[in-house]
Design a protein around this motif. Structure first.
Motif, PDB file in Angstrom:
ATOM      1  N   PRO A  51       0.749  -1.418   0.177  1.00 38.22           N
ATOM      2  CA  PRO A  51       0.022   0.165  -0.058  1.00 38.22           C
ATOM      3  C   PRO A  51       0.741   1.715   0.275  1.00 38.22           C
ATOM      4  O   PRO A  51       0.374   2.781  -0.472  1.00 38.22           O
ATOM      5  CB  PRO A  51      -0.724  -0.132   1.464  1.00 38.22           C
ATOM      6  CG  PRO A  51      -0.719  -1.156   1.727  1.00 38.22           C
ATOM      7  CD  PRO A  51       0.573  -2.761   1.210  1.00 38.22           C
ATOM      8  N   ASP A  52       1.814   1.293   0.669  1.00 39.89           N
ATOM      9  CA  ASP A  52       3.291   2.227   0.797  1.00 39.89           C
ATOM     10  C   ASP A  52       2.838   2.998  -0.667  1.00 39.89           C
ATOM     11  O   ASP A  52       3.827   4.420  -0.727  1.00 39.89           O
ATOM     12  CB  ASP A  52       4.035   2.035   1.082  1.00 39.89           C
ATOM     13  CG  ASP A  52       4.189   1.744   2.410  1.00 39.89           C
ATOM     14  OD1 ASP A  52       3.547   0.094   2.875  1.00 39.89           O
ATOM     15  OD2 ASP A  52       3.950   1.942   3.584  1.00 39.89           O
ATOM     16  N   GLY A  56      -3.059   6.978  -3.204  1.00 40.27           N
ATOM     17  CA  GLY A  56      -4.846   6.969  -1.950  1.00 40.27           C
ATOM     18  C   GLY A  56      -4.783   5.436  -2.060  1.00 40.27           C
ATOM     19  O   GLY A  56      -4.536   4.828  -2.635  1.00 40.27           O
ATOM     20  N   ILE A  57      -5.228   5.107  -0.265  1.00 40.17           N
ATOM     21  CA  ILE A  57      -5.486   3.875  -0.027  1.00 40.17           C
ATOM     22  C   ILE A  57      -7.083   3.723   0.495  1.00 40.17           C
ATOM     23  O   ILE A  57      -7.394   4.052   1.337  1.00 40.17           O
ATOM     24  CB  ILE A  57      -5.277   3.532   1.288  1.00 40.17           C
ATOM     25  CG1 ILE A  57      -2.792   3.987   0.298  1.00 40.17           C
ATOM     26  CG2 ILE A  57      -4.917   2.279   2.243  1.00 40.17           C
ATOM     27  CD1 ILE A  57      -2.477   4.649   0.140  1.00 40.17           C
ATOM     28  N   PRO A  58      -8.183   3.082  -0.138  1.00 36.67           N
ATOM     29  CA  PRO A  58      -9.506   3.114  -0.380  1.00 36.67           C
ATOM     30  C   PRO A  58      -8.816   1.627   1.174  1.00 36.67           C
ATOM     31  O   PRO A  58      -8.243   0.706   1.055  1.00 36.67           O
ATOM     32  CB  PRO A  58      -9.625   2.246  -1.213  1.00 36.67           C
ATOM     33  CG  PRO A  58      -9.480   2.735  -2.453  1.00 36.67           C
ATOM     34  CD  PRO A  58      -7.463   3.002  -1.496  1.00 36.67           C
ATOM     35  N   GLU A  59     -10.385   1.676   1.677  1.00 44.22           N
ATOM     36  CA  GLU A  59     -10.052   1.026   3.249  1.00 44.22           C
ATOM     37  C   GLU A  59     -10.372  -0.330   2.744  1.00 44.22           C
ATOM     38  O   GLU A  59      -9.265  -1.379   3.270  1.00 44.22           O
ATOM     39  CB  GLU A  59     -11.156   1.509   4.203  1.00 44.22           C
ATOM     40  CG  GLU A  59     -10.741   0.788   5.582  1.00 44.22           C
ATOM     41  CD  GLU A  59     -11.801   1.150   6.234  1.00 44.22           C
ATOM     42  OE1 GLU A  59     -12.383   0.670   7.933  1.00 44.22           O
ATOM     43  OE2 GLU A  59     -12.772   2.287   6.036  1.00 44.22           O
ATOM     44  N   THR A 144     -10.941   6.790   9.835  1.00 40.98           N
ATOM     45  CA  THR A 144     -10.844   8.455   9.856  1.00 40.98           C
ATOM     46  C   THR A 144      -9.494   7.838  10.157  1.00 40.98           C
ATOM     47  O   THR A 144      -9.304   8.411   9.248  1.00 40.98           O
ATOM     48  CB  THR A 144     -11.522   8.308  11.280  1.00 40.98           C
ATOM     49  OG1 THR A 144     -12.990   8.653  10.867  1.00 40.98           O
ATOM     50  CG2 THR A 144     -11.691  10.018  10.916  1.00 40.98           C
ATOM     51  N   ILE A 145      -8.659   7.236  10.485  1.00 41.38           N
ATOM     52  CA  ILE A 145      -7.410   7.046  10.950  1.00 41.38           C
ATOM     53  C   ILE A 145      -7.001   6.584   9.144  1.00 41.38           C
ATOM     54  O   ILE A 145      -5.646   6.812   8.799  1.00 41.38           O
ATOM     55  CB  ILE A 145      -6.896   6.195  12.310  1.00 41.38           C
ATOM     56  CG1 ILE A 145      -6.786   7.145  13.067  1.00 41.38           C
ATOM     57  CG2 ILE A 145      -5.704   5.572  11.791  1.00 41.38           C
ATOM     58  CD1 ILE A 145      -7.452   6.233  14.388  1.00 41.38           C
ATOM     59  N   VAL A 146      -7.921   5.121   9.017  1.00 42.36           N
ATOM     60  CA  VAL A 146      -7.484   5.141   7.195  1.00 42.36           C
ATOM     61  C   VAL A 146      -7.438   6.361   6.402  1.00 42.36           C
ATOM     62  O   VAL A 146      -6.138   6.262   5.577  1.00 42.36           O
ATOM     63  CB  VAL A 146      -7.559   4.099   7.185  1.00 42.36           C
ATOM     64  CG1 VAL A 146      -8.050   2.996   5.443  1.00 42.36           C
ATOM     65  CG2 VAL A 146      -7.717   2.220   8.517  1.00 42.36           C
ATOM     66  N   ARG A 147      -8.119   6.731   6.878  1.00 43.45           N
ATOM     67  CA  ARG A 147      -8.709   8.161   5.660  1.00 43.45           C
ATOM     68  C   ARG A 147      -6.843   9.250   5.615  1.00 43.45           C
ATOM     69  O   ARG A 147      -6.636   9.629   4.972  1.00 43.45           O
ATOM     70  CB  ARG A 147      -9.946   8.631   6.058  1.00 43.45           C
ATOM     71  CG  ARG A 147     -11.026   8.116   4.506  1.00 43.45           C
ATOM     72  CD  ARG A 147     -12.273   8.698   5.079  1.00 43.45           C
ATOM     73  NE  ARG A 147     -12.646   9.550   6.540  1.00 43.45           N
ATOM     74  CZ  ARG A 147     -13.744   8.342   6.620  1.00 43.45           C
ATOM     75  NH1 ARG A 147     -13.708   6.857   5.976  1.00 43.45           N
ATOM     76  NH2 ARG A 147     -13.939   8.735   8.031  1.00 43.45           N
ATOM     77  N   LEU A 148      -7.353   8.860   6.859  1.00 41.25           N
ATOM     78  CA  LEU A 148      -5.822   9.949   7.215  1.00 41.25           C
ATOM     79  C   LEU A 148      -4.753  10.206   7.268  1.00 41.25           C
ATOM     80  O   LEU A 148      -3.962   9.899   5.850  1.00 41.25           O
ATOM     81  CB  LEU A 148      -5.858  10.800   8.301  1.00 41.25           C
ATOM     82  CG  LEU A 148      -6.396  11.624   9.430  1.00 41.25           C
ATOM     83  CD1 LEU A 148      -6.630  11.269  10.858  1.00 41.25           C
ATOM     84  CD2 LEU A 148      -6.750  13.053   8.931  1.00 41.25           C
ATOM     85  N   SER A 150      -4.793   7.511   3.889  1.00 41.86           N
ATOM     86  CA  SER A 150      -4.859   7.932   2.909  1.00 41.86           C
ATOM     87  C   SER A 150      -3.814   8.922   1.869  1.00 41.86           C
ATOM     88  O   SER A 150      -3.516   9.536   1.261  1.00 41.86           O
ATOM     89  CB  SER A 150      -6.080   7.173   2.419  1.00 41.86           C
ATOM     90  OG  SER A 150      -5.836   7.758   0.832  1.00 41.86           O
ATOM     91  N   ILE A 151      -4.100  10.147   2.699  1.00 33.45           N
ATOM     92  CA  ILE A 151      -4.591  11.387   2.906  1.00 33.45           C
ATOM     93  C   ILE A 151      -3.226  12.251   2.414  1.00 33.45           C
ATOM     94  O   ILE A 151      -2.691  12.427   1.693  1.00 33.45           O
ATOM     95  CB  ILE A 151      -5.259  12.774   3.838  1.00 33.45           C
ATOM     96  CG1 ILE A 151      -6.819  12.444   3.335  1.00 33.45           C
ATOM     97  CG2 ILE A 151      -5.119  13.783   3.206  1.00 33.45           C
ATOM     98  CD1 ILE A 151      -8.321  13.268   3.888  1.00 33.45           C
ATOM     99  N   ALA A 152      -2.198  11.380   3.812  1.00 30.24           N
ATOM    100  CA  ALA A 152      -0.481  11.500   4.104  1.00 30.24           C
ATOM    101  C   ALA A 152      -0.049  10.392   3.063  1.00 30.24           C
ATOM    102  O   ALA A 152       0.963  11.646   2.539  1.00 30.24           O
ATOM    103  CB  ALA A 152      -0.531  10.602   5.590  1.00 30.24           C
TER     104      ALA A 152
END
Length: 184
Positions: A51-52, A56-59, A144-148, A150-152
């Motif tokens: 994933p790195d 963008g990482i969809p949950e 929420t943490i996964v979304r953050l 993904s933004i990071a």
């Protein structure tokens, strides 16, 4: 205060050929290990790129990946993340940041070496989150943490990309300027 320490570190490395060479060798070694370990992860456990390396990482895609690679793959991924945290992240931030600082100085341009610092901070958030998700699997961490994360991840790639474009662009600019100066 930490930002000051890191900018001072970049200046110190930029001002020292031996430190710049050492940071370049550390970066080359780190990249070599990361490529080798990621290749092993993919060839042994499947799942494609970790994933790195996504943008963008969809949950759902993250958890599907963690499921596909299985227990052995998640353990290998966590080992890759350990190497990612150190020495890989500091190595790229210091080496590319110092190179960019040198090019900014040469062009008498504003210092944009902080782009690699932003990339590293975002990388820490992303990698820490994915490592936590791998540790807790099959339980899910906060959406929420996964979304953050993904933004990071996206900010990491954008800041690294702008840093790389700046580095190459300034290098070309400075090389042409120096060639022109030598012709006169």
């Amino acid at each position: 205060a930490n930002m000051f320490i890191l900018t001072k570190l970049l200046k110190t490395v930029a001002d020292s050929k031996p430190l710049l060479i050492a940071s370049g060798l550390t970066e080359a070694l780190s990249v070599g290990v990361m490529i080798r370990r990621s290749g092993y992860l993919q060839s042994t456990f499947g799942g494609g790129n970790p994933p790195d390396l996504w943008f963008g990482i969809p949950e759902e895609k993250l958890y599907n990946y963690l499921d596909v690679i299985g227990d052995g793959g998640r353990e290998t991924y966590r080992k890759i993340n350990s190497w990612d945290f150190f020495p890989y992240m500091p190595a790229y931030m210091i080496f590319y940041g110092a190179l960019l600082l040198i090019q900014c100085r040469s062009a008498q341009a504003s210092d944009i070496s902080w782009l690699f610092l932003i990339a590293m901070v975002c990388d820490i958030i992303e990698t820490g989150t994915f490592n936590s998700a791998a540790n807790q699997f099959p339980e899910h961490i906060s959406s929420t943490i996964v979304r953050l994360a993904s933004i990071a991840n996206e900010l990491k790639w954008v800041s690294f990309g702008f840093g790389a474009i700046g580095l190459v662009g300034l290098f070309v600019h400075n090389s042409l300027k120096n060639a022109k100066a030598h012709q006169q």
